[in-house]
Design a protein around this motif. Structure first.
Motif, PDB file in Angstrom:
ATOM      1  N   TRP A 145      33.128  51.170  48.448  1.00 25.92           N
ATOM      2  CA  TRP A 145      32.157  50.016  47.925  1.00 25.92           C
ATOM      3  C   TRP A 145      33.182  49.264  48.319  1.00 25.92           C
ATOM      4  N   ASP A 146      34.820  49.501  48.367  1.00 29.35           N
ATOM      5  CA  ASP A 146      34.910  48.012  48.075  1.00 29.35           C
ATOM      6  C   ASP A 146      35.063  47.329  49.419  1.00 29.35           C
ATOM      7  N   GLN A 147      34.771  48.327  51.183  1.00 23.56           N
ATOM      8  CA  GLN A 147      34.714  47.448  52.074  1.00 23.56           C
ATOM      9  C   GLN A 147      33.289  47.573  52.517  1.00 23.56           C
ATOM     10  N   MET A 148      32.457  47.840  51.698  1.00 25.06           N
ATOM     11  CA  MET A 148      30.889  47.373  51.773  1.00 25.06           C
ATOM     12  C   MET A 148      30.728  45.653  51.633  1.00 25.06           C
ATOM     13  N   ILE A 149      32.158  45.171  50.426  1.00 20.24           N
ATOM     14  CA  ILE A 149      31.801  44.295  49.432  1.00 20.24           C
ATOM     15  C   ILE A 149      32.628  43.274  51.121  1.00 20.24           C
ATOM     16  N   TYR A 150      33.838  43.842  51.474  1.00 14.60           N
ATOM     17  CA  TYR A 150      34.945  43.165  52.344  1.00 14.60           C
ATOM     18  C   TYR A 150      34.198  42.914  53.623  1.00 14.60           C
ATOM     19  N   ILE A 151      33.178  43.822  53.659  1.00 15.18           N
ATOM     20  CA  ILE A 151      32.391  42.921  55.381  1.00 15.18           C
ATOM     21  C   ILE A 151      31.704  42.053  55.554  1.00 15.18           C
ATOM     22  N   ALA A 152      30.404  41.568  54.317  1.00 10.47           N
ATOM     23  CA  ALA A 152      30.473  40.854  53.646  1.00 10.47           C
ATOM     24  C   ALA A 152      30.531  39.439  53.506  1.00 10.47           C
ATOM     25  N   GLY A 153      32.333  39.837  53.255  1.00  8.71           N
ATOM     26  CA  GLY A 153      32.885  38.316  52.584  1.00  8.71           C
ATOM     27  C   GLY A 153      33.618  37.420  54.048  1.00  8.71           C
ATOM     28  N   LYS A 154      34.353  38.838  54.066  1.00  8.01           N
ATOM     29  CA  LYS A 154      34.951  38.559  55.970  1.00  8.01           C
ATOM     30  C   LYS A 154      34.250  37.693  56.806  1.00  8.01           C
ATOM     31  N   HIS A 155      32.496  38.046  56.755  1.00  8.92           N
ATOM     32  CA  HIS A 155      31.642  37.350  57.502  1.00  8.92           C
ATOM     33  C   HIS A 155      31.363  35.866  57.092  1.00  8.92           C
ATOM     34  N   LEU A 156      31.708  35.612  56.217  1.00 11.50           N
ATOM     35  CA  LEU A 156      31.539  33.825  55.276  1.00 11.50           C
ATOM     36  C   LEU A 156      32.710  33.098  54.874  1.00 11.50           C
ATOM     37  N   MET A 157      33.823  34.118  55.168  1.00 10.90           N
ATOM     38  CA  MET A 157      35.387  33.729  55.242  1.00 10.90           C
ATOM     39  C   MET A 157      35.507  33.311  56.851  1.00 10.90           C
ATOM     40  N   ASP A 158      35.308  34.048  57.717  1.00 10.72           N
ATOM     41  CA  ASP A 158      35.389  33.541  59.684  1.00 10.72           C
ATOM     42  C   ASP A 158      34.565  32.298  59.326  1.00 10.72           C
ATOM     43  N   THR A 159      32.903  32.388  58.716  1.00 15.25           N
ATOM     44  CA  THR A 159      32.687  31.898  59.321  1.00 15.25           C
ATOM     45  C   THR A 159      32.615  30.016  58.790  1.00 15.25           C
ATOM     46  N   ASN A 160      33.988  29.832  58.030  1.00 11.66           N
ATOM     47  CA  ASN A 160      34.281  28.810  57.330  1.00 11.66           C
ATOM     48  C   ASN A 160      33.338  28.592  56.047  1.00 11.66           C
ATOM     49  N   LYS A 161      32.677  29.492  54.898  1.00 14.01           N
ATOM     50  CA  LYS A 161      31.962  29.349  54.393  1.00 14.01           C
ATOM     51  C   LYS A 161      32.602  29.386  53.199  1.00 14.01           C
ATOM     52  N   ILE A 162      33.314  30.494  53.021  1.00 13.36           N
ATOM     53  CA  ILE A 162      34.390  30.757  52.046  1.00 13.36           C
ATOM     54  C   ILE A 162      36.111  30.914  52.391  1.00 13.36           C
ATOM     55  N   THR A 163      37.038  30.606  51.098  1.00 17.57           N
ATOM     56  CA  THR A 163      37.856  30.981  51.342  1.00 17.57           C
ATOM     57  C   THR A 163      38.237  32.712  51.028  1.00 17.57           C
ATOM     58  N   GLU A 164      39.774  32.754  51.303  1.00 17.19           N
ATOM     59  CA  GLU A 164      39.977  34.283  50.680  1.00 17.19           C
ATOM     60  C   GLU A 164      40.136  34.622  49.397  1.00 17.19           C
ATOM     61  N   SER A 165      40.218  33.296  48.620  1.00 11.49           N
ATOM     62  CA  SER A 165      40.267  33.932  47.408  1.00 11.49           C
ATOM     63  C   SER A 165      38.342  33.975  46.188  1.00 11.49           C
ATOM     64  N   TYR A 166      37.898  33.483  47.194  1.00 11.47           N
ATOM     65  CA  TYR A 166      36.556  33.738  46.450  1.00 11.47           C
ATOM     66  C   TYR A 166      36.290  35.585  46.388  1.00 11.47           C
ATOM     67  N   ILE A 167      36.469  35.917  47.442  1.00 11.53           N
ATOM     68  CA  ILE A 167      36.238  37.104  47.729  1.00 11.53           C
ATOM     69  C   ILE A 167      37.143  37.856  47.165  1.00 11.53           C
ATOM     70  N   ASN A 168      38.292  37.536  46.592  1.00  6.72           N
ATOM     71  CA  ASN A 168      39.278  37.779  45.731  1.00  6.72           C
ATOM     72  C   ASN A 168      38.877  38.272  44.322  1.00  6.72           C
ATOM     73  N   GLU A 169      38.151  36.888  44.243  1.00  8.67           N
ATOM     74  CA  GLU A 169      38.043  37.157  42.794  1.00  8.67           C
ATOM     75  C   GLU A 169      36.989  37.517  42.002  1.00  8.67           C
ATOM     76  N   ILE A 170      35.711  38.240  43.411  1.00  7.26           N
ATOM     77  CA  ILE A 170      34.515  38.975  43.031  1.00  7.26           C
ATOM     78  C   ILE A 170      35.907  40.492  43.314  1.00  7.26           C
ATOM     79  N   PHE A 171      36.756  41.358  43.399  1.00  9.01           N
ATOM     80  CA  PHE A 171      37.254  41.950  43.485  1.00  9.01           C
ATOM     81  C   PHE A 171      37.905  41.946  42.069  1.00  9.01           C
TER      82      PHE A 171
END
Length: 410
Positions: free
Chosen positions: A282-308
């Motif tokens: 399940w964490d990989q599922m979230i990270y796949i989606a989050g990393k895409h937004l991070m790679d396209t400069n929509k969010i920072t890594e801290s945004y993903i970290n807060e979700i976890f």
């Protein structure tokens, strides 16, 4: 001879029962439309009218005399309702097989007067509630709107569990919390705490009912969008925006206004969609989606970290009906610009607490109104019973993108 008589009696009884059901449903719908109320789930009205109608039909079929005394059925100041019921009975006179006099019509009216009294009592605000939410601004606003508009609650506002100790609770009757029930909510005042999910599933509805918090029975407004979709499916619409404005103005007292707030689905493209056909965590599922937004400069890594972090503290609170998950964090935690990323797993991925997610919609926005509008669109998806039947027929990311653009963004 006795058997034959019983056969015809039973046949007549069954025929009257069917007629009574049709008659009662039609009469209630007629009165609802003319009074602009809803008697939904009022079983007392339904059963009362059914038995009354069945008995009246039996009397009329056997030509029994009417023994009702007009003195006993004075409706006094309720003449308006009486006239509506009378008109409804005239419209449905064929069901009864004969016209009813005013005394008999008054008896039917009494059933609706009782229902209106129950409706008035039901719609009294019985609780003043404070929300305790830690699942993001948009979901707390969504939950507040759902409770305020559909339940007999006055929602005073929402607050983080960490700030609860600073809140004056003297005017609060009940705390409604989306925080994990294993956490201890300590307050000085003895106030009941209800634990529900941010998106109100069937279990939550029962929990609210157990605490005496029931649904409002006000008849909901019709959304202009529903009417426009019907028109578009049957006609060529030259100017949809102008059509919306004209319909809204013409039926301003009947239809609810269509929201013009943009949502993130309107910007979706093929690169924002991921099809998963293998088993992953399940964490990989979230990270796949989050990393895409991070790679396209929509969010920072801290945004993903807060979700976890939120999942670790409160569980997968973002999972709604229909196996849909909509993880998102606070804007301040690292939202750079608007972004949406979708991961679709036809088999489903198991999340903590055994919940299954087939469609993960990862969203981030700097604009609160757009964020809320996107969450509302996700809620529409959660009520779509044919969602996965439709998605199974789509074999490419382009097909999925086109589906979301067509079905969700209209």
């Amino acid at each position: 001879m006795e058997v034959k008589r019983n056969f015809y009696y039973n046949q007549l009884f069954e025929e009257n029962s069917i007629k009574s059901n049709l008659f009662v449903a039609s009469l209630i719908a007629y009165v609802e439309n003319n009074l602009n109320v809803s008697f939904e789930e009022d079983n007392i009205l339904l059963e009362g009218l059914y038995e009354h109608t069945k008995a009246t039909m039996y009397r009329l079929n056997h030509h029994f005399a009417n023994s009702i005394n007009s003195v006993d059925v004075d409706i006094g100041k309720h003449n308006e309702i009486f006239l509506i019921v009378k008109s409804g009975l005239e419209t449905l006179a064929d069901f009864m097989g004969a016209e009813l006099n005013d005394e008999e019509i008054a008896l039917f009216t009494f059933h609706f007067l009782g229902a209106l009294q129950r409706l008035e009592e039901q719609n009294k605000i019985i609780k003043r509630a404070l929300l305790i939410c830690n699942s993001g601004y948009s979901t707390s606003v969504l939950l507040k709107n759902i409770l305020q508009n559909n339940y007999n609650l006055e929602v005073l506002g929402s607050v983080s569990i960490y700030k609860l100790k600073d809140i004056d609770l003297r005017n609060v009757d009940i705390l409604v919390s989306t925080v994990n029930s294993s956490l201890d909510i300590t307050i000085d005042k003895k106030i009941p705490v209800i634990y529900i999910s941010p998106f109100l599933n069937f279990k939550d509805v029962q929990i609210l009912r157990d605490y005496g918090i029931t649904k409002r029975r006000n008849k909901p407004d019709v959304d202009v969008k529903q009417l426009i979709n019907i028109i578009k499916n049957n006609c060529v619409v030259i100017n949809e925006e102008k059509l919306n404005e004209d319909l809204s103005d013409l039926f301003k007292n009947t239809f609810s206004k269509i929201s013009r707030t943009r949502n993130l689905f309107e910007q979706i493209n093929v690169e924002d969609i991921f099809l998963i056909d293998q088993d992953i965590r399940w964490d990989q599922m979230i990270y796949i989606a989050g990393k895409h937004l991070m790679d396209t400069n929509k969010i920072t890594e801290s945004y993903i970290n807060e979700i976890f972090t939120l999942i670790a503290d409160y569980g997968p609170h973002f999972i709604i009906k229909n196996n849909i998950g909509i993880p998102h964090a606070r804007i301040e935690s690292g939202a750079i610009s608007n972004g949406i990323s979708i991961v679709f797993s036809p088999k489903g991925i198991i999340f903590p607490d055994g919940q299954i997610v087939k469609l993960l919609i990862f969203i981030a926005s700097k604009n609160k109104a757009e964020l809320i509008s996107t969450v509302l669109k996700c809620e529409e998806l959660s009520n779509n019973k044919d969602l996965y039947k439709n998605l199974k027929q789509l074999t490419s990311k382009k097909d999925l993108a086109d589906y979301f653009l067509k079905e969700i963004s209209k």
